[in-house]
Enzyme design. Structure first.
Site, PDB file in Angstrom:
ATOM      1  N   SER A 239       6.000  -0.615  -0.033  1.00 38.79           N
ATOM      2  CA  SER A 239       6.817  -1.613  -0.715  1.00 38.79           C
ATOM      3  C   SER A 239       8.088  -0.949  -1.260  1.00 38.79           C
ATOM      4  O   SER A 239       8.830  -0.327  -0.509  1.00 38.79           O
ATOM      5  CB  SER A 239       5.996  -2.304  -1.809  1.00 38.79           C
ATOM      6  OG  SER A 239       6.614  -3.485  -2.264  1.00 38.79           O
TER       7      SER A 239
ATOM      8  N   GLU B  14       3.251 -11.658   5.675  1.00 37.30           N
ATOM      9  CA  GLU B  14       3.805 -11.345   4.355  1.00 37.30           C
ATOM     10  C   GLU B  14       5.289 -11.700   4.295  1.00 37.30           C
ATOM     11  O   GLU B  14       5.998 -11.685   5.309  1.00 37.30           O
ATOM     12  CB  GLU B  14       3.582  -9.876   3.997  1.00 37.30           C
ATOM     13  CG  GLU B  14       4.262  -8.864   4.902  1.00 37.30           C
ATOM     14  CD  GLU B  14       4.245  -7.471   4.289  1.00 37.30           C
ATOM     15  OE1 GLU B  14       4.845  -7.297   3.213  1.00 37.30           O
ATOM     16  OE2 GLU B  14       3.638  -6.563   4.899  1.00 37.30           O
TER      17      GLU B  14
ATOM     18  N   HIS C  65       0.651  -8.087   2.141  1.00 41.54           N
ATOM     19  CA  HIS C  65       1.572  -7.030   1.746  1.00 41.54           C
ATOM     20  C   HIS C  65       0.805  -5.746   1.423  1.00 41.54           C
ATOM     21  O   HIS C  65      -0.114  -5.745   0.611  1.00 41.54           O
ATOM     22  CB  HIS C  65       2.363  -7.516   0.523  1.00 41.54           C
ATOM     23  CG  HIS C  65       3.426  -6.583   0.049  1.00 41.54           C
ATOM     24  ND1 HIS C  65       4.471  -6.175   0.837  1.00 41.54           N
ATOM     25  CD2 HIS C  65       3.622  -5.994  -1.169  1.00 41.54           C
ATOM     26  CE1 HIS C  65       5.269  -5.389   0.140  1.00 41.54           C
ATOM     27  NE2 HIS C  65       4.768  -5.251  -1.072  1.00 41.54           N
TER      28      HIS C  65
END
Length: 304
Positions: A149, A244, A274
């Protein structure tokens, strides 16, 4: 049409977070950090891995030591959490699974967080760790940057900054669901809105503001690698779930890397959330992804 429901533990955890957060729209960043440390709940404890709280280059974190791993092979893990949340505690088990599969050590960095510390503090901390390893005799070929991320953004940005500084580049960069677009323009923010149980544009914008407001423009390559020149970038691994909201970031990074001649691998998790490798030890697709990472990692090791 009935609302889409989570199909795995990670989606369930994300849905629980958002349900609780929505009850308290003025929740402090401190409480959000407590909630996001719950990320580790999705991950099974890897066997034969020990953890030591320590520091590298003045940056605190957790040293991950799988049994039988090569102590001269190191992964620097930059955790996700929108540059403001997450920690070595939330990510130590995920790092343990990856390091164990690859046969390496790993250091999960507790870099400085926004909004108390805006860009480029996080990148500076990551490079302090990298420099400390080089000073300790680690070869660049033996260092891999890992990030999920926002941490995927940091791993890429660290590499770009190292290039600008004339530092030797790490041999490999491994990213999971990297969040790169600081303009919130990805098409899957719209098309995957109903299937992603964590990410929403307003939440992303809040973290963008925490990270770069007043410190950088959202199109600067240092904060948005989708504007970067990736020529000469190391081997790159990308994985992302196709349902996602940030999937488009990974797809665009893959296209950008290919155009720059980078040795890039893109693994797509069909129907996965995610950073789905968080489900390591609890979901077959996550375990498969960890195995793919290890195969990629070992294939890229220089001949000894």
């Amino acid at each position: 049409m009935s609302p889409v429901k989570p199909t795995d533990l990670l989606g369930t955890i994300y849905a629980q977070w958002i349900e609780e957060i929505s009850k308290y729209p003025d929740m402090s960043v401190g409480l959000l950090r407590i909630i996001f440390d719950d990320w580790q709940r999705a991950t099974a404890e890897p066997g034969d891995v020990t953890y030591t709280h320590t520091s590298l280059g003045g940056v605190p974190g957790i040293l991950v030591s799988p049994l039988g791993s090569d102590p001269r092979q190191m992964q620097i893990v930059m955790h996700g959490g929108g540059f403001a949340l997450g920690s070595s505690a939330s990510h130590r088990k995920l790092a343990g699974h990856i390091a164990k599969a690859c046969g390496t050590m790993s250091f999960v960095a507790d870099f400085r967080l926004a909004p108390e510390h805006k860009y480029p503090a996080q990148i500076e901390d990551g490079l302090s760790i990298y420099r400390a390893l080089l000073a300790d005799g680690y070869l660049p070929d033996d260092i891999t940057l890992v990030g999920d991320s926002a941490g995927g953004n940091l791993a890429i940005s660290m590499t770009l900054r190292a290039k600008d500084l004339g530092l030797p580049l790490p041999h490999q960069v491994l990213t999971m669901s990297p969040w790169l677009d600081m303009e919130n323009s990805g098409i899957t923010l719209v098309t995957n809105n109903d299937t992603d149980f964590l990410i929403a544009p307003e939440g992303l914008q809040a973290n963008i503001d925490r990270y770069i407001d007043g410190a950088a423009d959202p199109t600067e390559p240092g904060v948005n690698p989708l504007y970067a020149n990736l020529s000469g970038f190391p081997r790159l691994y990308i994985c992302a779930g196709d349902i996602e909201s940030l999937f488009d970031d990974s797809a665009r990074l893959h296209k950008l890397a290919l155009g720059a001649g980078v040795d890039v691998t893109f693994s797509v998790g069909e129907g996965m959330q995610h950073v789905y490798p968080f489900l390591a030890g609890r979901h077959p697709r996550a375990d498969e992804e960890i195995a793919r990472m290890a195969t990629w990692y070992l294939a890229g090791r220089p001949s000894l």
